[in-house]
Design an enzyme around this catalytic site. Sequence first.
Site, PDB file in Angstrom:
ATOM      1  N   ALA A  70     101.272 135.372 -34.077  1.00  7.38           N
ATOM      2  CA  ALA A  70     101.628 134.947 -32.723  1.00  7.38           C
ATOM      3  C   ALA A  70     101.398 136.125 -31.787  1.00  7.38           C
ATOM      4  O   ALA A  70     101.450 137.290 -32.205  1.00  7.38           O
ATOM      5  CB  ALA A  70     103.078 134.495 -32.679  1.00  7.38           C
ATOM      6  N   GLY A 113     102.144 134.296 -37.842  1.00  2.37           N
ATOM      7  CA  GLY A 113     101.888 132.900 -37.505  1.00  2.37           C
ATOM      8  C   GLY A 113     100.516 132.423 -37.951  1.00  2.37           C
ATOM      9  O   GLY A 113     100.312 131.232 -38.193  1.00  2.37           O
ATOM     10  N   GLU A 136     106.205 140.219 -40.043  1.00  4.50           N
ATOM     11  CA  GLU A 136     107.221 140.105 -38.985  1.00  4.50           C
ATOM     12  C   GLU A 136     108.341 141.123 -39.128  1.00  4.50           C
ATOM     13  O   GLU A 136     108.953 141.543 -38.141  1.00  4.50           O
ATOM     14  CB  GLU A 136     107.818 138.692 -38.972  1.00  4.50           C
TER      15      GLU A 136
END
Length: 262
Positions: A70, A113, A136
Amino acid sequence: MTDHPTYETILTETPAPGVGVVRFNRPKALNALNAQMTGEAFTALEIFDRDPSIGCMILTGSDRAFAAGADIKEMHGKTAVDMFMGGDVTDWSRLTKIGKPIIAAVSGFALGGGCEIAMTCDMIVASETAAFGQPEINLGILPGAGGTQRMTRAIGKTLAMEVMLIDRRLTAEEALHYGLVNRVAPVETYFHEAVELAKKVAERSQVAIRLTKEAVNKAFETSLAEGLTYEKRLFYLLFGTEDKAEGMGAFVEKRQPVWKNR
Ligand code: DAK
């Protein structure tokens, strides 16, 4: 012929009969998934999903990056409430509502993502340079688009822990070994391999294909007993289709079936 609106961050094509391709196209940002690009990609997939001439979709990026996650620059200013309340940034569930099979053709970075989107697809064809990861933890967050669940189911708990706790990246060969991807091909040919796979899906009865995808996905949502009951209902339903009559008739008559998708 599929009629798409004008897109700015993705490309679409139909490289073979029945096959619709959606390509992430933010090369300078390594296809970081901002709201515009995910929104356009999901819209394009939904349009292909409604198009009777398309039987299978491919979601892909560039040879260097499927998607590096992302868009951190976009997420940087978001609060918990922004994320909780949703909107374009969080509405990734659109991908799970696509009825036709989607193949992720993955080369280079498939991180965060990007990895989660690939795992949400139905099959993955990887190039030898593909790297799958959930980094992440380095940002002080955790995978929030299915990574903790889909990765764990695909490769098992202990390795999934390593991937997510210390940002251990999986090579394409490792991903194949642990069952995360269907096949690995050289970077020069992985997209062609994905198209060949998609053609094999697209040339079959689309009613049966669609219900098979639904039944397999049900295995992730329910108990074995409920899944078996669900499977039986879809199985009986297919006995009411013209394609079932055609498929079995063609076998008995020793000829190739001609599917009507009805
Ligand atoms: N976001 C924004 N920009 C990115 C990016 C990202 N994820 N990844 C790369 N870029 C940009 C870089 O900022 C750089 O842009 P400029 O600085 O040149 O403007 C350009 O792409 C090239 O990157 P690098 O210069 O860093 O290239 P390198 O080859 O040196 O390194 C790398 C490549 C992929 C290893 C590195 O860029 C990297 O570590 N990127 C970040 C990877 C990452 O942490 N990904 C996870 C992000 S968090 C949810 C939905 C989704 C998510 C959560 C919830 N819901 C629906 C609830 C997902 C979260 C994530 O994915």
